[in-house]
Design a protein around this motif. Sequence first.
Motif, PDB file in Angstrom:
ATOM      1  N   GLY A   1     -12.193   2.164  -4.611  1.00 37.10           N
ATOM      2  CA  GLY A   1     -11.493   0.979  -4.147  1.00 37.10           C
ATOM      3  C   GLY A   1     -12.376  -0.241  -4.250  1.00 37.10           C
TER       4      GLY A   1
ATOM      5  N   ALA B   1     -11.115   4.345  -1.872  1.00 35.92           N
ATOM      6  CA  ALA B   1      -9.775   4.142  -1.327  1.00 35.92           C
ATOM      7  C   ALA B   1      -9.153   5.440  -0.865  1.00 35.92           C
TER       8      ALA B   1
ATOM      9  N   ARG C   1       0.830  -1.210   0.000  1.00 36.65           N
ATOM     10  CA  ARG C   1       0.000   0.000   0.000  1.00 36.65           C
ATOM     11  C   ARG C   1       0.866   1.262   0.000  1.00 36.65           C
TER      12      ARG C   1
ATOM     13  N   TYR D   1      -6.352   9.833   2.347  1.00 37.81           N
ATOM     14  CA  TYR D   1      -6.961   8.512   2.512  1.00 37.81           C
ATOM     15  C   TYR D   1      -7.180   8.234   3.988  1.00 37.81           C
TER      16      TYR D   1
ATOM     17  N   ALA E   1      -6.312  -0.515  -3.449  1.00 40.01           N
ATOM     18  CA  ALA E   1      -7.145  -1.587  -2.899  1.00 40.01           C
ATOM     19  C   ALA E   1      -6.461  -2.942  -3.068  1.00 40.01           C
TER      20      ALA E   1
END
Length: 523
Positions: free
Chosen positions: A228, A233, A126, A149, A267
């Motif tokens: 996402g 996301a 990520r 995010y 994601a």
Amino acid sequence: MDPELALELLDGLAEAVLITDSVGQVVLVNATAAALLPELHPGVGLPGSPVAMLAEAYATGADHVDGEHRDRRLRGVRRPLAGDRSAWYVRDVTDDHRHAEALRTERGRTDFLAQAGRRLGLALQRDQALRAAATLPVPYLADLALVVYLPTGTVEYQPQWIRHVGHEPALGATDWDAVSALPGLVEALDGEAGVPRPWPAGERDGAGPLLPDDLGPAATLLVSPMPGAGRTAGALVLVRAGAREGFDRRDVEVAREFAARAGAAMATAQLYDEQAHLARVLQNSLLPPDLPAVDGVRLAGGYRAAGDSLRIGGDFYDVLPTDGGALFALGDVSGKGVGAAVLTGRVRQSLQTLRLVEHRPRELLGLLDRALLDIPDAARRGQFTTLLLGTLRPEPDGGLRVRVAGGGHPAPLLVDGAGTVTPVQVGGMPVGAVPGARFDETEVRLRPGELLLARTDGVTEARGGPSGTEMFGERRLHRALAEAAGSAPTTLVDRVLHLVDEWCGGHRHDDVAMLAAGPAAGG
């Protein structure tokens, strides 16, 4: 040729034509030239004329003309005529130029999305996906890119951000007041797409933590959701400084497409992180344990999984302390990889439970056999385990008494102080293979300086050597043990593992597990 006839012929041409004399004075223009370049008519000289591109071409002697006049893109050539005269042919290529520019721009957008897709596809974690989402849009799409995010797997629901302005990305956390102060950001985090809008400095109060101090007084803002898996996301914020044109329709479409791809990458990376974490947890639970300290006993274990990335497989060993000694197990589950590791975990868990009601090795093997056969898992059928199961009991004179039961596993090897290697024949049938299996048991006494080595067949069946296909074999194993006679268990196991690794030369091999035990008073 008669001038009137010449002019009539020139008027039939689609491009502008001018005839100049030896000093650059226009003597003839056709109808297209009169419409395209009304400043030039007979009697006007090119030197110093308002059509700068032609004036410069005449002054420098250039034969080609390319430039802009009256917001039109013109391109032309000069051809010499008799009497030091020249003919200038000029075409309006504005539409062609615009089409070419539009095609180049579209190709640039397509290339950007393709390259961004490849970069995002390589982001397996990520953090990598977030970094790519923030850095890739600069400078192609914007002068500043900001990704906001919400973290996962934490109790706090504080927005996080990563920002890129052309140097090393900055990152941090903020509060919802700052998020609300940036127009359209809350809506984008809810999945709603905004439209480009001017963003003067006077409207940025409160959003300061998300922005650098030197953003400039005027800017254009575009905020896009990042879809996402099942939820948004994050949100992508693109800012163009005042010196740069705002976002046109195609810019918005490209930004939206990039945001969607970046959201999908985030994601996917999140799912990968979760699976990697789960794999690490399972791996740690399935790897051979650290050996316990047992009074009067020296122990050492060695393990190599078949060349897969999980470092787990079907070979295992375990040592469980008991009153006055320990219970040990070393086995080999049929198959490799995750499937074998799952059954390995079942065998070890069953042994942990069954030892509470039975300590005798052969009887314990029988209970384990019945437990594995009772597992309601049709997918497991066809799998079985070969196993050595035994007890270690130190004796008052410094020796170690070993009772070992066999379930179809290679015989353990006794190594005495003189270097003699003797198989301890046990026999028995594989565990969990067929109902009513029979298991054998034997007993051996180890004197100080002697060791008992249990190993899986991955040691002797390891392929390598000069040909790359020859097995390591029993003879090499016995020779290695003889050369290490009198050593501590750890030294002996490390030597065998080193020789097997060297023999394989980095190639794939079967799972390998070893367990060595001896009296604490020896060596």
